[in-house]
Design a protein around this motif. Sequence first.
Motif, PDB file in Angstrom:
ATOM      1  N   SER A 131     -13.695  -1.090  11.135  1.00 12.87           N
ATOM      2  CA  SER A 131     -14.057  -2.003  10.043  1.00 12.87           C
ATOM      3  C   SER A 131     -12.800  -2.228   9.214  1.00 12.87           C
ATOM      4  CB  SER A 131     -15.151  -1.405   9.169  1.00 12.87           C
ATOM      5  OG  SER A 131     -14.620  -0.373   8.353  1.00 12.87           O
ATOM      6  N   ASP A 170     -18.820   1.548   5.590  1.00  9.43           N
ATOM      7  CA  ASP A 170     -19.674   2.208   6.571  1.00  9.43           C
ATOM      8  C   ASP A 170     -20.656   1.222   7.187  1.00  9.43           C
ATOM      9  OD1 ASP A 170     -20.795   4.636   7.859  1.00  9.43           O
ATOM     10  OD2 ASP A 170     -22.547   4.078   6.657  1.00  9.43           O
ATOM     11  N   GLU A 171     -21.195   0.326   6.378  1.00 13.76           N
ATOM     12  CA  GLU A 171     -22.171  -0.637   6.897  1.00 13.76           C
ATOM     13  C   GLU A 171     -21.547  -1.501   7.991  1.00 13.76           C
ATOM     14  OE1 GLU A 171     -24.433  -4.473   5.151  1.00 13.76           O
ATOM     15  OE2 GLU A 171     -24.757  -2.608   4.047  1.00 13.76           O
ATOM     16  N   GLN A 172     -20.329  -1.971   7.757  1.00  9.36           N
ATOM     17  CA  GLN A 172     -19.643  -2.798   8.751  1.00  9.36           C
ATOM     18  C   GLN A 172     -19.338  -1.988  10.018  1.00  9.36           C
ATOM     19  OE1 GLN A 172     -15.409  -4.003   8.380  1.00  9.36           O
ATOM     20  NE2 GLN A 172     -16.260  -6.053   8.031  1.00  9.36           N
ATOM     21  N   GLN A 210     -20.941   0.688  11.142  1.00  4.45           N
ATOM     22  CA  GLN A 210     -22.185   0.965  11.863  1.00  4.45           C
ATOM     23  C   GLN A 210     -22.738  -0.288  12.531  1.00  4.45           C
ATOM     24  OE1 GLN A 210     -25.190   3.583  10.326  1.00  4.45           O
ATOM     25  NE2 GLN A 210     -23.730   4.486   8.879  1.00  4.45           N
ATOM     26  N   TRP A 211     -22.586  -1.437  11.899  1.00 10.59           N
ATOM     27  CA  TRP A 211     -23.035  -2.702  12.488  1.00 10.59           C
ATOM     28  C   TRP A 211     -22.325  -2.915  13.825  1.00 10.59           C
ATOM     29  CZ3 TRP A 211     -20.039  -6.966  13.705  1.00 10.59           C
ATOM     30  CH2 TRP A 211     -20.730  -8.113  14.057  1.00 10.59           C
TER      31      TRP A 211
END
Length: 157
Positions: free
Chosen positions: A73, A86-88, A90-91
Motif C-alpha cells: 500500500s 492497513d485497509e488498502q 488488506q484490500w
Amino acid sequence: MIDRLPVTDGLVQLLETVTGRPVGRRTVPLDAQGRAVTPPYTILYPLERVDDTNTLADDQRATVLDYQATFISGPTPRDPDSRGGDEQAQWLTDRGWKVVERHADGRPGYMHPINVGPGVVCWRREAREAGGMSDPNDAIINSVIRYRLFLEEQPGG
C-alpha cells in the motif's frame, strides 16, 4: 523439466488480473515510460523449487514452485499528508487470495486460470498469509501471501 519463467509469467498475469494493479518481478513495477509506479502494487518473488516427488516411480515430470507476493500500500499520489494504510493493504491482499479461489458450485479446478506454458498443468495451488510489516518513514504498509504451485508436464506436451 518444467521451466520457471513461463510459470512466473503466468502468475504475474493472474495477480494483475485478480488485483487490477501492476505486479513487479523482484522489484517495483514500472510504467510504460520505465518509471516506478505508485502504490498500491504487488512484488512477486520466486522462492524454492522442488523437482523430486520422493517416490520410486518419479518420472521427473512434476515440479513444485513457491512464490512470495508482497502487496504494497502507499500514500495517495500528490497528497503529501496521506499514508498507506492497513485497509488498502488488506484490500489488495484479499484480491491476492483469488489465486486459490475455487468454483462456488463445487466444480473441480480454480475460478481464475493460470497459464503456465504449453504442455504443463498446474493441478494444485496452495496459499498462506505470512504476515507483513509497515514502514512509517515511507508511509507504506505491506502484507504477504506465499503461494505453492504443483505442476506437471503432460505426456506428449
